[in-house]
Write a protein that holds these residues in place. Structure first.
Motif, short mmCIF file in Angstrom:
data_model
loop_
_atom_site.label_atom_id
_atom_site.label_comp_id
_atom_site.label_asym_id
_atom_site.label_seq_id
_atom_site.Cartn_x
_atom_site.Cartn_y
_atom_site.Cartn_z
N UNK A 1 0.84 -1.18 0.00
CA UNK A 1 0.00 0.00 0.00
C UNK A 1 0.89 1.25 0.00
N UNK A 2 0.40 2.30 -0.62
CA UNK A 2 1.09 3.58 -0.57
C UNK A 2 0.17 4.64 0.01
N UNK A 3 0.78 5.65 0.59
CA UNK A 3 0.05 6.78 1.16
C UNK A 3 0.51 8.04 0.45
N UNK A 4 -0.45 8.87 0.08
CA UNK A 4 -0.16 10.11 -0.61
C UNK A 4 -0.71 11.26 0.21
N UNK A 5 0.08 12.32 0.34
CA UNK A 5 -0.43 13.56 0.90
C UNK A 5 -0.31 14.63 -0.18
N UNK A 6 -1.38 15.35 -0.38
CA UNK A 6 -1.40 16.45 -1.34
C UNK A 6 -1.74 17.72 -0.57
N UNK A 7 -0.76 18.57 -0.38
CA UNK A 7 -0.96 19.81 0.35
C UNK A 7 -1.51 20.86 -0.60
N UNK A 8 -2.62 21.46 -0.20
CA UNK A 8 -3.31 22.44 -1.04
C UNK A 8 -3.37 23.75 -0.27
N UNK A 9 -2.81 24.82 -0.85
CA UNK A 9 -2.87 26.13 -0.21
C UNK A 9 -3.70 27.05 -1.09
N UNK A 10 -4.83 27.47 -0.54
CA UNK A 10 -5.76 28.34 -1.26
C UNK A 10 -5.31 29.79 -1.16
#
Length: 96
Positions: A1-10
């Motif tokens: 399994x892999x884990x992804x984090x996608x940081x989003x700055x509005x």
């Protein structure tokens, strides 16, 4: 399994718009083969920051996800309201 984090700055004041635009993406992505978990979280310290935390069976299904129409549409929909490029990090879920 892999884990992804996608940081989003509005951009200032646009966080709720990004949250709203993410609803279709989240709903459709959770139905994709190989998607284990897919959730959006708001920062408690920065009112413009969000993070998408994803779990996938493997890198191949993640790559397929990134080619879907709903993923591409989300990127277009939020492009003008991002303060900076997405920060994407991919991790192996295997213990080290």
């Amino acid at each position: 399994m892999i884990i992804v984090t996608a940081t989003i700055t509005a951009k200032p004041g646009k966080r709720n718009e990004i949250i709203s635009k993410s609803n279709d993406l989240i709903k459709s992505t959770r139905l994709e083969p190989g998607c284990i978990n897919y959730n959006l979280y708001a920062s408690t310290e920065n009112e413009d920051a969000l993070v998408m935390v994803e779990q996938w069976e493997n890198k191949e299904v993640l790559d397929t996800h990134m080619q879907t129409d709903h993923f591409k549409a989300f990127g277009v929909a939020i492009g003008d309201i991002l303060a900076e490029d997405l920060g994407i990090d991919i991790y192996s879920a295997e213990k080290v």
